[in-house]
Design an enzyme around this catalytic site. Sequence first.
Site, PDB file in Angstrom:
ATOM      1  N   SER A  44      44.989  39.706  47.302  1.00 57.96           N
ATOM      2  CA  SER A  44      45.562  41.413  46.845  1.00 57.96           C
ATOM      3  C   SER A  44      44.594  42.160  47.392  1.00 57.96           C
ATOM      4  O   SER A  44      43.585  42.860  46.502  1.00 57.96           O
ATOM      5  CB  SER A  44      45.981  41.381  45.422  1.00 57.96           C
ATOM      6  OG  SER A  44      44.877  41.201  44.600  1.00 57.96           O
ATOM      7  N   HIS A 157      49.029  35.629  43.184  1.00 57.76           N
ATOM      8  CA  HIS A 157      48.382  34.709  42.871  1.00 57.76           C
ATOM      9  C   HIS A 157      49.034  33.390  42.634  1.00 57.76           C
ATOM     10  O   HIS A 157      48.509  32.294  42.239  1.00 57.76           O
ATOM     11  CB  HIS A 157      47.180  34.676  41.993  1.00 57.76           C
ATOM     12  CG  HIS A 157      46.104  35.723  42.483  1.00 57.76           C
ATOM     13  ND1 HIS A 157      44.995  36.349  41.702  1.00 57.76           N
ATOM     14  CD2 HIS A 157      45.817  36.132  43.592  1.00 57.76           C
ATOM     15  CE1 HIS A 157      44.213  37.056  42.320  1.00 57.76           C
ATOM     16  NE2 HIS A 157      44.839  37.154  43.620  1.00 57.76           N
ATOM     17  N   GLU A 166      46.550  39.001  36.511  1.00 58.86           N
ATOM     18  CA  GLU A 166      45.355  38.238  35.934  1.00 58.86           C
ATOM     19  C   GLU A 166      45.588  38.497  34.410  1.00 58.86           C
ATOM     20  O   GLU A 166      45.402  39.604  33.833  1.00 58.86           O
ATOM     21  CB  GLU A 166      44.136  38.465  36.318  1.00 58.86           C
ATOM     22  CG  GLU A 166      44.060  38.197  37.860  1.00 58.86           C
ATOM     23  CD  GLU A 166      42.673  38.409  38.401  1.00 58.86           C
ATOM     24  OE1 GLU A 166      41.842  38.304  37.668  1.00 58.86           O
ATOM     25  OE2 GLU A 166      42.658  38.557  39.706  1.00 58.86           O
ATOM     26  N   GLU A 209      43.872  30.806  41.143  1.00 57.63           N
ATOM     27  CA  GLU A 209      42.580  30.969  40.433  1.00 57.63           C
ATOM     28  C   GLU A 209      42.455  29.955  39.203  1.00 57.63           C
ATOM     29  O   GLU A 209      41.515  30.159  38.525  1.00 57.63           O
ATOM     30  CB  GLU A 209      42.340  32.424  40.057  1.00 57.63           C
ATOM     31  CG  GLU A 209      42.073  33.682  41.375  1.00 57.63           C
ATOM     32  CD  GLU A 209      41.729  34.704  40.794  1.00 57.63           C
ATOM     33  OE1 GLU A 209      41.460  34.866  39.595  1.00 57.63           O
ATOM     34  OE2 GLU A 209      41.307  35.467  41.767  1.00 57.63           O
ATOM     35  N   ASP A 246      44.097  42.265  34.841  1.00 55.90           N
ATOM     36  CA  ASP A 246      43.907  42.735  36.002  1.00 55.90           C
ATOM     37  C   ASP A 246      45.212  43.051  36.432  1.00 55.90           C
ATOM     38  O   ASP A 246      45.965  41.946  36.806  1.00 55.90           O
ATOM     39  CB  ASP A 246      43.230  41.741  36.909  1.00 55.90           C
ATOM     40  CG  ASP A 246      43.139  42.372  38.422  1.00 55.90           C
ATOM     41  OD1 ASP A 246      43.763  43.632  38.595  1.00 55.90           O
ATOM     42  OD2 ASP A 246      42.424  41.885  39.409  1.00 55.90           O
ATOM     43  N   GLU A 287      41.972  46.177  34.414  1.00 53.94           N
ATOM     44  CA  GLU A 287      41.589  46.528  35.820  1.00 53.94           C
ATOM     45  C   GLU A 287      42.705  46.840  36.718  1.00 53.94           C
ATOM     46  O   GLU A 287      43.737  46.443  36.518  1.00 53.94           O
ATOM     47  CB  GLU A 287      41.130  45.167  36.429  1.00 53.94           C
ATOM     48  CG  GLU A 287      40.727  45.234  37.711  1.00 53.94           C
ATOM     49  CD  GLU A 287      40.049  43.605  38.199  1.00 53.94           C
ATOM     50  OE1 GLU A 287      39.508  43.104  37.308  1.00 53.94           O
ATOM     51  OE2 GLU A 287      40.026  43.376  39.265  1.00 53.94           O
ATOM     52  N   ASP A 313      39.055  48.046  40.887  1.00 51.41           N
ATOM     53  CA  ASP A 313      38.569  47.060  41.820  1.00 51.41           C
ATOM     54  C   ASP A 313      39.386  47.578  43.197  1.00 51.41           C
ATOM     55  O   ASP A 313      38.319  48.202  44.013  1.00 51.41           O
ATOM     56  CB  ASP A 313      39.701  45.608  41.239  1.00 51.41           C
ATOM     57  CG  ASP A 313      39.593  44.687  42.399  1.00 51.41           C
ATOM     58  OD1 ASP A 313      38.538  44.885  43.436  1.00 51.41           O
ATOM     59  OD2 ASP A 313      40.137  43.652  42.457  1.00 51.41           O
ATOM     60  N   LYS A 338      32.573  42.922  44.897  1.00 53.21           N
ATOM     61  CA  LYS A 338      33.004  41.786  45.496  1.00 53.21           C
ATOM     62  C   LYS A 338      32.257  41.975  46.889  1.00 53.21           C
ATOM     63  O   LYS A 338      32.488  43.022  47.568  1.00 53.21           O
ATOM     64  CB  LYS A 338      34.407  41.980  46.063  1.00 53.21           C
ATOM     65  CG  LYS A 338      35.377  41.433  44.811  1.00 53.21           C
ATOM     66  CD  LYS A 338      36.971  41.698  45.210  1.00 53.21           C
ATOM     67  CE  LYS A 338      37.700  41.400  43.977  1.00 53.21           C
ATOM     68  NZ  LYS A 338      39.168  41.756  43.994  1.00 53.21           N
ATOM     69  N   HIS A 366      34.498  36.821  42.322  1.00 59.13           N
ATOM     70  CA  HIS A 366      35.069  35.946  43.224  1.00 59.13           C
ATOM     71  C   HIS A 366      36.135  36.825  44.127  1.00 59.13           C
ATOM     72  O   HIS A 366      36.539  37.743  43.890  1.00 59.13           O
ATOM     73  CB  HIS A 366      35.456  34.617  42.617  1.00 59.13           C
ATOM     74  CG  HIS A 366      36.394  34.480  41.755  1.00 59.13           C
ATOM     75  ND1 HIS A 366      37.292  33.683  41.413  1.00 59.13           N
ATOM     76  CD2 HIS A 366      37.264  35.822  41.180  1.00 59.13           C
ATOM     77  CE1 HIS A 366      38.258  34.013  40.810  1.00 59.13           C
ATOM     78  NE2 HIS A 366      38.366  35.287  40.565  1.00 59.13           N
ATOM     79  N   LYS A 389      33.873  37.445  37.014  1.00 58.89           N
ATOM     80  CA  LYS A 389      34.996  36.883  37.232  1.00 58.89           C
ATOM     81  C   LYS A 389      34.894  35.690  38.339  1.00 58.89           C
ATOM     82  O   LYS A 389      34.547  35.856  39.273  1.00 58.89           O
ATOM     83  CB  LYS A 389      36.053  38.049  37.778  1.00 58.89           C
ATOM     84  CG  LYS A 389      36.759  38.936  36.569  1.00 58.89           C
ATOM     85  CD  LYS A 389      37.448  40.064  37.413  1.00 58.89           C
ATOM     86  CE  LYS A 389      39.139  39.313  38.025  1.00 58.89           C
ATOM     87  NZ  LYS A 389      39.740  40.442  38.379  1.00 58.89           N
TER      88      LYS A 389
HETATM   89  P1  PGA Z   1      42.086  38.946  45.101  1.00 51.81           P
HETATM   90  O1  PGA Z   1      42.362  39.226  43.690  1.00 51.81           O
HETATM   91  O2  PGA Z   1      40.866  38.265  45.498  1.00 51.81           O
HETATM   92  O3  PGA Z   1      43.350  38.261  45.767  1.00 51.81           O
HETATM   93  O4  PGA Z   1      42.234  40.023  46.083  1.00 51.81           O
HETATM   94  C1  PGA Z   1      41.277  39.414  42.891  1.00 51.81           C
HETATM   95  C2  PGA Z   1      41.396  40.621  42.031  1.00 51.81           C
HETATM   96  O5  PGA Z   1      41.999  41.466  42.283  1.00 51.81           O
HETATM   97  O6  PGA Z   1      40.456  40.939  41.127  1.00 51.81           O
HETATM   98 ZN    ZN Z   2      41.504  42.936  40.787  1.00 57.28          ZN
END
Ligand code: PGA
Ligand code: ZN
Length: 422
Positions: A44, A157, A166, A209, A246, A287, A313, A338, A366, A389
């Site tokens: 995403s 996911h 999430e 995940e 999230d 998030e 994010d 990230k 991650h 995370k």
């Molecule tokens: P992604 O999702 O690594 O698939 O982008 C993680 C997140 O949105 O926190």
């Molecule tokens: Zn996110």
Amino acid sequence: MENIYVIEYIDAIQVLDSRGDPTVEAIVKTKKGIGRAISPSGASRSSFEAYELRDGDPKIYKGRSVLRAVDNIRRYVAPALVGLDSRMQRDIDQKLIQIDGTPNKSRLGGNATTAVSLANLKAAADTAGMPLYAYIGGLSAREIPVPMMNLINGGAHAGNELSFQEFLIVPTGFDSFSEALRAGVEVYKTLKDLLKEKYGKSSINVGDEGGFAPPMRSIYEALDMLEKAISKSGYSCGDDIYLALDIAASQIYRDGFYIVDDKRLSKGEMIDLIVDLSSRYPLLSIEDPLEENDLEGFSDLRKRLGKTVVVGDDLLSTNKERLRKAIEAGAVGGAIMKINQAGTFTEAMDFAQEAMRSGVIVITSHRSGDTEDTSISHIAIGLKTQLVKMGAPARGERTSKYNEILRIEHYLGGEARYMRIR
Ligand code: PGA
Ligand code: ZN
């Protein structure tokens, strides 16, 4: 005197991530050390991240191979970096930005720059004979972050109908990381039993995940189930362990509406829903509650939420300019970092430090497509970010990161301090 930190050799290869997609591994060697790092990959992704360069030939790895990114490292990056001092991380990352020459690293590929930047950081630490977290954070790096564990997977996911991506638990009320992790694992196992009992054994299959991907249709059902798993494990929800979400709202945003549990919600209705959730459940943070361009919506929501932290994010995309605007607008209390959204370590570090200077909580994260690379365990401790995370406590690409933090905590012994969030 000979400088042992000088980069002598750089190479790259194509390896696989946890979804079986090709990704870039870079190797950097100095006279006395070596660093190896692999770029992760999101499912995403926001539109503001560093560009992930893929070859696009449908006959090879279904278009997902990264041989051009690998070749870019060999052809353009290696000749420019060999001979430089690996300790000059900022200069090296600047050089990567310069060679690339695009605003989003689309020429070299953000996957190429991420792997090289991290491999160089590791090579310098290895040359110094220091663990990576200590190389980054020095003697004061002894605070261990609180894990946000993603126990129920939905959205992009998982192959289920849950609208939110999430559903996490955050074990804050413990004295050490290892105690917190233990509690998280116990809740994960209890959740497994509860799911099996209620939905049958297909409900305990896991998502990208490592969290379960049960055939639930309602977000309330998922949150209720987490609360139940926490109390049945003997912990107090909202005291020992918080919940978090999230929403990854850009993924459920279509033609000006949010699609949640089969309903089309206007922005106002979406905000009302989130305010309702935060009044019903002990949510530490939420998030990406709204789509990634809606800075104003984030600010409005934040004014209406009590203690629940609004985290950006996709909204921020580990980009300092976007963070600055969000802070000015009062849009976030938390920021996801990230490395591969930024594309270099220095840019991600600057982002994290800018956030912390403004009182914004930083979460080192991650990606859903990840690998055995454990850089982020060290980076979180080195940069003193409050949270991490790393998914559920299952699947090697997730447990490798938890295990690395366990090793660091063990090594630090009595010096280690578990982060206080609330
Ligand atoms: P992604 O999702 O690594 O698939 O982008 C993680 C997140 O949105 O926190
Ligand atoms: Zn996110």
